[in-house]
Write a protein that holds these residues in place. Structure first.
Motif, PDB file in Angstrom:
ATOM      1  N   GLN A  13      40.283  -4.640  54.255  1.00  0.00           N
ATOM      2  CA  GLN A  13      40.262  -3.186  54.294  1.00  0.00           C
ATOM      3  C   GLN A  13      41.505  -2.598  53.654  1.00  0.00           C
ATOM      4  O   GLN A  13      41.476  -1.487  53.135  1.00  0.00           O
ATOM      5  N   GLN A  14      42.626  -3.330  53.659  1.00  0.00           N
ATOM      6  CA  GLN A  14      43.832  -2.847  53.005  1.00  0.00           C
ATOM      7  C   GLN A  14      43.730  -2.982  51.489  1.00  0.00           C
ATOM      8  O   GLN A  14      44.290  -2.195  50.755  1.00  0.00           O
ATOM      9  N   GLN A  15      43.023  -3.989  51.016  1.00  0.00           N
ATOM     10  CA  GLN A  15      42.908  -4.223  49.585  1.00  0.00           C
ATOM     11  C   GLN A  15      41.960  -3.242  48.912  1.00  0.00           C
ATOM     12  O   GLN A  15      42.193  -2.840  47.783  1.00  0.00           O
ATOM     13  N   VAL A  16      40.881  -2.893  49.590  1.00  0.00           N
ATOM     14  CA  VAL A  16      39.868  -2.000  49.032  1.00  0.00           C
ATOM     15  C   VAL A  16      39.416  -1.061  50.137  1.00  0.00           C
ATOM     16  O   VAL A  16      39.044  -1.500  51.214  1.00  0.00           O
ATOM     17  N   ARG A  17      39.444   0.218  49.860  1.00  0.00           N
ATOM     18  CA  ARG A  17      38.934   1.170  50.847  1.00  0.00           C
ATOM     19  C   ARG A  17      37.417   1.235  50.743  1.00  0.00           C
ATOM     20  O   ARG A  17      36.839   0.881  49.727  1.00  0.00           O
ATOM     21  N   PHE A  18      36.795   1.691  51.792  1.00  0.00           N
ATOM     22  CA  PHE A  18      35.349   1.646  51.903  1.00  0.00           C
ATOM     23  C   PHE A  18      34.776   3.038  52.135  1.00  0.00           C
ATOM     24  O   PHE A  18      35.312   3.823  52.908  1.00  0.00           O
ATOM     25  N   ALA A  19      33.673   3.341  51.447  1.00  0.00           N
ATOM     26  CA  ALA A  19      32.929   4.582  51.675  1.00  0.00           C
ATOM     27  C   ALA A  19      31.456   4.236  51.765  1.00  0.00           C
ATOM     28  O   ALA A  19      30.909   3.612  50.850  1.00  0.00           O
ATOM     29  N   LYS A  20      30.834   4.602  52.866  1.00  0.00           N
ATOM     30  CA  LYS A  20      29.419   4.288  53.047  1.00  0.00           C
ATOM     31  C   LYS A  20      28.585   5.384  52.392  1.00  0.00           C
ATOM     32  O   LYS A  20      28.456   6.488  52.917  1.00  0.00           O
ATOM     33  N   ALA A  21      28.066   5.075  51.225  1.00  0.00           N
ATOM     34  CA  ALA A  21      27.246   6.015  50.461  1.00  0.00           C
ATOM     35  C   ALA A  21      26.590   5.250  49.322  1.00  0.00           C
ATOM     36  O   ALA A  21      26.976   4.123  49.015  1.00  0.00           O
ATOM     37  N   GLY A  22      25.635   5.884  48.688  1.00  0.00           N
ATOM     38  CA  GLY A  22      24.973   5.292  47.537  1.00  0.00           C
ATOM     39  C   GLY A  22      25.214   6.130  46.303  1.00  0.00           C
ATOM     40  O   GLY A  22      25.709   7.265  46.383  1.00  0.00           O
ATOM     41  N   ALA A  23      24.859   5.602  45.161  1.00  0.00           N
ATOM     42  CA  ALA A  23      25.063   6.322  43.902  1.00  0.00           C
ATOM     43  C   ALA A  23      24.281   7.622  43.869  1.00  0.00           C
ATOM     44  O   ALA A  23      24.689   8.585  43.224  1.00  0.00           O
ATOM     45  N   GLY A  24      23.174   7.680  44.575  1.00  0.00           N
ATOM     46  CA  GLY A  24      22.350   8.880  44.593  1.00  0.00           C
ATOM     47  C   GLY A  24      23.060  10.104  45.126  1.00  0.00           C
ATOM     48  O   GLY A  24      22.656  11.242  44.852  1.00  0.00           O
ATOM     49  N   CYS A  25      24.151   9.911  45.841  1.00  0.00           N
ATOM     50  CA  CYS A  25      24.890  11.057  46.388  1.00  0.00           C
ATOM     51  C   CYS A  25      25.513  11.899  45.277  1.00  0.00           C
ATOM     52  O   CYS A  25      25.859  13.061  45.497  1.00  0.00           O
ATOM     53  N   PHE A  26      25.643  11.361  44.075  1.00  0.00           N
ATOM     54  CA  PHE A  26      26.244  12.112  42.971  1.00  0.00           C
ATOM     55  C   PHE A  26      25.306  13.170  42.397  1.00  0.00           C
ATOM     56  O   PHE A  26      25.702  13.935  41.533  1.00  0.00           O
ATOM     57  N   VAL A  27      24.079  13.209  42.870  1.00  0.00           N
ATOM     58  CA  VAL A  27      23.134  14.217  42.413  1.00  0.00           C
ATOM     59  C   VAL A  27      23.607  15.602  42.853  1.00  0.00           C
ATOM     60  O   VAL A  27      23.399  16.594  42.162  1.00  0.00           O
ATOM     61  N   THR A  28      24.280  15.680  43.991  1.00  0.00           N
ATOM     62  CA  THR A  28      24.771  16.967  44.505  1.00  0.00           C
ATOM     63  C   THR A  28      26.289  16.907  44.684  1.00  0.00           C
ATOM     64  O   THR A  28      26.844  15.852  44.977  1.00  0.00           O
ATOM     65  N   PRO A  29      26.985  18.039  44.538  1.00  0.00           N
ATOM     66  CA  PRO A  29      28.438  18.078  44.748  1.00  0.00           C
ATOM     67  C   PRO A  29      28.802  17.736  46.195  1.00  0.00           C
ATOM     68  O   PRO A  29      27.999  17.902  47.102  1.00  0.00           O
ATOM     69  N   SER A  30      30.022  17.257  46.371  1.00  0.00           N
ATOM     70  CA  SER A  30      30.487  16.873  47.705  1.00  0.00           C
ATOM     71  C   SER A  30      31.998  17.025  47.803  1.00  0.00           C
ATOM     72  O   SER A  30      32.702  17.026  46.798  1.00  0.00           O
ATOM     73  N   THR A  31      32.465  17.108  49.019  1.00  0.00           N
ATOM     74  CA  THR A  31      33.912  17.140  49.267  1.00  0.00           C
ATOM     75  C   THR A  31      34.378  15.888  49.995  1.00  0.00           C
ATOM     76  O   THR A  31      35.445  15.877  50.600  1.00  0.00           O
ATOM     77  N   GLU A  32      33.594  14.812  49.940  1.00  0.00           N
ATOM     78  CA  GLU A  32      33.982  13.554  50.571  1.00  0.00           C
ATOM     79  C   GLU A  32      35.326  13.096  50.002  1.00  0.00           C
ATOM     80  O   GLU A  32      35.594  13.242  48.811  1.00  0.00           O
ATOM     81  N   TRP A  33      36.176  12.506  50.833  1.00  0.00           N
ATOM     82  CA  TRP A  33      37.527  12.094  50.427  1.00  0.00           C
ATOM     83  C   TRP A  33      37.525  11.200  49.205  1.00  0.00           C
ATOM     84  O   TRP A  33      38.381  11.310  48.337  1.00  0.00           O
ATOM     85  N   TRP A  34      36.586  10.307  49.093  1.00  0.00           N
ATOM     86  CA  TRP A  34      36.576   9.331  48.008  1.00  0.00           C
ATOM     87  C   TRP A  34      36.060   9.908  46.696  1.00  0.00           C
ATOM     88  O   TRP A  34      36.184   9.282  45.652  1.00  0.00           O
ATOM     89  N   ARG A  35      35.526  11.104  46.742  1.00  0.00           N
ATOM     90  CA  ARG A  35      35.024  11.727  45.510  1.00  0.00           C
ATOM     91  C   ARG A  35      35.990  12.760  44.957  1.00  0.00           C
ATOM     92  O   ARG A  35      35.683  13.441  43.983  1.00  0.00           O
ATOM     93  N   SER A  36      37.163  12.865  45.523  1.00  0.00           N
ATOM     94  CA  SER A  36      38.068  13.929  45.106  1.00  0.00           C
ATOM     95  C   SER A  36      39.054  13.527  44.015  1.00  0.00           C
ATOM     96  O   SER A  36      39.634  14.387  43.379  1.00  0.00           O
ATOM     97  N   ASN A  37      39.268  12.250  43.801  1.00  0.00           N
ATOM     98  CA  ASN A  37      40.323  11.873  42.866  1.00  0.00           C
ATOM     99  C   ASN A  37      40.052  10.499  42.253  1.00  0.00           C
ATOM    100  O   ASN A  37      40.840   9.585  42.398  1.00  0.00           O
ATOM    101  N   PHE A  38      38.946  10.350  41.548  1.00  0.00           N
ATOM    102  CA  PHE A  38      38.688   9.057  40.912  1.00  0.00           C
ATOM    103  C   PHE A  38      38.706   9.211  39.400  1.00  0.00           C
ATOM    104  O   PHE A  38      38.417  10.267  38.860  1.00  0.00           O
ATOM    105  N   HIS A  39      39.096   8.131  38.745  1.00  0.00           N
ATOM    106  CA  HIS A  39      39.294   8.147  37.303  1.00  0.00           C
ATOM    107  C   HIS A  39      38.286   7.285  36.552  1.00  0.00           C
ATOM    108  O   HIS A  39      38.079   7.475  35.364  1.00  0.00           O
TER     109      HIS A  39
END
Length: 145
Positions: free
Chosen positions: A72-98
């Motif tokens: 868990q320290q090496q990789v953080r985890f978010a329970k979701a699927g790719a389909g969630c990108f169909v709609t905008p979200s404010t989930e922590w893991w979607r706020s700052n990815f490159h």
């Protein structure tokens, strides 16, 4: 199955993946989303070398509690699927990815939603243009393997 066995071949393939997505390049701290990351084993190995990359494994089935505390320290985890990108979200893991990695997952995406998913990912990607002051080759934003 050879990919998951430790050895020279696995090291070679991991190096290729790092190179294709730009993890061997120097740059600012980046966050990589591994969509459909399963157990997270691949994500942990992928970011094991570069210390300027944080991985977030995004998978609809794995429970974070099934990972050891070291994992868990090496990789953080978010329970979701790719389909969630169909709609905008404010989930922590979607706020700052490159960058986004979709490894062995594309066939699981609903074909009618694929374009919407890719557009959603692209819309939420953080720009790397400001970080490219040396004129280096731009890192890819999305890698499907």
């Amino acid at each position: 199955s050879f990919f998951y066995e430790p050895g020279e071949y696995q090291d070679y393939l991991m190096s290729k993946e790092r190179g294709h997505i730009g993890l061997n390049a120097h740059g600012p701290n980046r966050q990589l989303l591994d969509i459909g990351g399963g157990t997270g084993k691949f994500s942990r190995q992928l970011v094991d070398g570069p210390d300027n990359v944080e991985a977030v494994m995004v998978d609809p089935f794995l429970e974070a509690s099934s990972l050891s505390s070291d994992e868990q320290q090496q990789v953080r985890f978010a329970k979701a699927g790719a389909g969630c990108f169909v709609t905008p979200s404010t989930e922590w893991w979607r706020s700052n990815f490159h960058q986004v990695l979709l490894k062995e997952v594309i066939h699981h995406l609903d074909e009618k939603d694929q374009v919407k998913i890719y557009k959603g990912m692209r819309k939420e990607l953080q720009s790397t243009d400001d970080n490219n002051k040396n004129g280096d080759e731009q890192m890819p934003s999305l890698l499907i393997s």
